[in-house]
Design an enzyme around this catalytic site. Structure first.
Site, PDB file in Angstrom:
ATOM      1  N   ASP A  36      83.173 137.282  58.551  1.00 18.52           N
ATOM      2  CA  ASP A  36      82.540 137.525  57.419  1.00 18.52           C
ATOM      3  C   ASP A  36      83.459 136.581  56.396  1.00 18.52           C
ATOM      4  OD1 ASP A  36      80.781 138.298  55.573  1.00 18.52           O
ATOM      5  OD2 ASP A  36      81.499 140.145  55.457  1.00 18.52           O
TER       6      ASP A  36
ATOM      7  N   TRP B  19      83.995 131.941  50.682  1.00 17.28           N
ATOM      8  CA  TRP B  19      85.023 130.613  50.666  1.00 17.28           C
ATOM      9  C   TRP B  19      84.274 129.587  50.216  1.00 17.28           C
ATOM     10  CZ3 TRP B  19      85.109 126.001  52.852  1.00 17.28           C
ATOM     11  CH2 TRP B  19      86.328 125.696  53.226  1.00 17.28           C
TER      12      TRP B  19
ATOM     13  N   HIS C 260      80.031 127.863  56.135  1.00 14.93           N
ATOM     14  CA  HIS C 260      79.867 128.174  57.407  1.00 14.93           C
ATOM     15  C   HIS C 260      80.241 126.956  58.437  1.00 14.93           C
ATOM     16  CE1 HIS C 260      77.378 131.686  56.366  1.00 14.93           C
ATOM     17  NE2 HIS C 260      76.596 130.876  56.032  1.00 14.93           N
TER      18      HIS C 260
ATOM     19  N   TRP D 113      68.124 136.794  59.398  1.00 14.64           N
ATOM     20  CA  TRP D 113      66.948 136.237  59.042  1.00 14.64           C
ATOM     21  C   TRP D 113      66.466 136.356  57.599  1.00 14.64           C
ATOM     22  CZ3 TRP D 113      65.102 132.741  62.393  1.00 14.64           C
ATOM     23  CH2 TRP D 113      65.461 132.692  64.058  1.00 14.64           C
TER      24      TRP D 113
ATOM     25  N   LEU E 192      88.524 132.318  80.079  1.00 16.25           N
ATOM     26  CA  LEU E 192      87.946 133.222  78.674  1.00 16.25           C
ATOM     27  C   LEU E 192      86.399 133.405  78.946  1.00 16.25           C
ATOM     28  CD1 LEU E 192      88.800 134.673  76.102  1.00 16.25           C
ATOM     29  CD2 LEU E 192      87.965 132.380  74.970  1.00 16.25           C
TER      30      LEU E 192
ATOM     31  N   ARG F  26      82.619 147.657  57.392  1.00 16.24           N
ATOM     32  CA  ARG F  26      81.709 148.273  58.182  1.00 16.24           C
ATOM     33  C   ARG F  26      81.248 147.137  59.409  1.00 16.24           C
ATOM     34  NH1 ARG F  26      79.437 146.492  53.131  1.00 16.24           N
ATOM     35  NH2 ARG F  26      78.807 144.341  53.285  1.00 16.24           N
TER      36      ARG F  26
HETATM   37  C1  FPP Z   1      79.105 135.794  57.570  1.00 17.21           C
HETATM   38  O1  FPP Z   1      79.586 135.205  56.375  1.00 17.21           O
HETATM   39  C2  FPP Z   1      78.915 134.668  58.618  1.00 17.21           C
HETATM   40  C3  FPP Z   1      77.826 134.734  59.188  1.00 17.21           C
HETATM   41  C4  FPP Z   1      76.612 135.006  58.757  1.00 17.21           C
HETATM   42  C5  FPP Z   1      77.781 133.563  60.091  1.00 17.21           C
HETATM   43  C6  FPP Z   1      79.008 133.095  60.956  1.00 17.21           C
HETATM   44  C7  FPP Z   1      78.819 132.107  61.635  1.00 17.21           C
HETATM   45  C8  FPP Z   1      79.864 131.208  62.011  1.00 17.21           C
HETATM   46  C9  FPP Z   1      81.304 131.455  61.531  1.00 17.21           C
HETATM   47  C10 FPP Z   1      79.262 130.131  62.357  1.00 17.21           C
HETATM   48  C11 FPP Z   1      79.611 130.262  64.105  1.00 17.21           C
HETATM   49  C12 FPP Z   1      79.260 129.185  64.716  1.00 17.21           C
HETATM   50  C13 FPP Z   1      79.125 129.286  66.204  1.00 17.21           C
HETATM   51  C14 FPP Z   1      78.812 127.905  66.652  1.00 17.21           C
HETATM   52  C15 FPP Z   1      79.280 130.520  66.825  1.00 17.21           C
HETATM   53  P1  FPP Z   1      78.857 135.201  55.095  1.00 17.21           P
HETATM   54  O2  FPP Z   1      77.964 134.190  54.905  1.00 17.21           O
HETATM   55  O3  FPP Z   1      78.099 136.625  55.064  1.00 17.21           O
HETATM   56  O4  FPP Z   1      79.951 135.424  53.959  1.00 17.21           O
HETATM   57  P2  FPP Z   1      79.862 136.194  52.600  1.00 17.21           P
HETATM   58  O5  FPP Z   1      79.990 137.524  52.954  1.00 17.21           O
HETATM   59  O6  FPP Z   1      81.034 135.302  51.975  1.00 17.21           O
HETATM   60  O7  FPP Z   1      78.452 135.690  51.951  1.00 17.21           O
END
Ligand code: FPP
Length: 261
Positions: free
Chosen positions: A40, A45, A57, A89, A151, A214
């Site tokens: 998260d 960031w 992302h 979604w 792994l 959470r």
């Molecule tokens: C939550 O951060 C993160 C996600 C919903 C996406 C996580 C995905 C990645 C790290 C990319 C993974 C990629 C692969 C190829 C497996 P958020 O956007 O909810 O962050 P915020 O809470 O700061 O808004």
């Protein structure tokens, strides 16, 4: 390209080099067999830097390489990453599209290197509900790496623990209705075997970055006895050193699984 080679522009490897052989020796017998991570903080960031969330992302995706390599080098048997939940979604279409673009890129560009390092990839979640191109890319990655013995890298895509429970219960119901499964044969062991994580080691440690405390519908049944680690750092800044810290902290914990010892 050589194994786990030169990082891209966005890949900000921790400057602190970790001596994995030493850590592995020191923590021998006390490392988790299976680590789950709720990654998260990508959006925050990016926003903090005045960048679009999609770049958060991307930065988050670039962090995967170091975490996967360290897990593999330490001999952790399974790593499960929450990449896209059944609830994600609800995000704006452009963010969902950006995430799917990253998944496509990742499963197209990184698989060769993961394969060369013996990593076995598997999806958790309802892959059939993903766009056809993503589905094909992830199935190809599973197929290519399916016989590897290193792994176990599990990527939760279109995953939600409640949806996983519903899918599993429906499968049991179909089999009992068809007479191929005796309801009395359904026990905890069979239930765990039939979840998306069936056959993987028990989840020992669940880490969530980004400051929230959470589980957000991630591996709820599997986390029954997992140790939880909530880290304030946003996912793209979650360095190898911070991961190592969470693993060392895990190694110190006393786990009783409901007993007294
Ligand atoms: C939550 O951060 C993160 C996600 C919903 C996406 C996580 C995905 C990645 C790290 C990319 C993974 C990629 C692969 C190829 C497996 P958020 O956007 O909810 O962050 P915020 O809470 O700061 O808004």
């Amino acid at each position: 390209m050589t194994a786990f080679a030169t990082p891209s522009f966005f890949f900000r490897e921790a400057t602190l080099q970790i001596n994995t052989d030493k850590e592995r020796r020191e923590l021998s017998g006390h490392l988790p067999a299976h680590v789950g991570i709720i990654m998260d903080g990508n959006g925050r960031w990016a926003t903090k830097r005045g960048l679009p969330r999609a770049l958060g992302h991307r930065a988050g995706t670039e962090r995967l390489r170091g975490i996967i390599r360290l897990s593999s080098d330490l001999g952790i048997r399974a790593l499960s990453l929450y990449a896209f939940s059944t609830e994600n979604w609800k995000r704006p279409k452009n963010e969902v599209d950006a995430l799917f673009g990253l998944f496509m890129e990742y499963f197209t560009n990184e698989v060769e290197e993961l394969h060369a390092n013996g990593v076995r990839i598997r999806m958790l979640g309802d892959v059939d509900g993903l766009p056809a191109n993503v589905r094909a890319a992830v199935r190809a990655a599973e197929e290519k790496t399916g016989r590897n013995e290193g792994l176990r890298l599990n990527v939760a895509l279109n995953y939600g623990a409640r949806a996983e429970a519903v899918r599993t219960i429906r499968a049991f119901a179909r089999e009992t209705a068809a007479g191929t499964l005796n309801p009395e044969a359904i026990d905890e062991q069979l239930l765990l075997a039939r979840l998306d994580t069936g056959g993987l080691p028990e989840l020992d440690l669940l880490i969530r970055t980004g400051g929230e405390q959470r589980l957000s519908n991630f591996l709820l049944l599997q986390a029954a006895y997992a140790e939880l680690a909530f880290v304030d750092t946003l996912w793209p800044d979650f360095s190898d050193a911070l991961y190592m810290g969470a693993l060392r902290d895990f190694a110190q914990r006393s786990r009783r699984f409901g007993g007294l010892q």
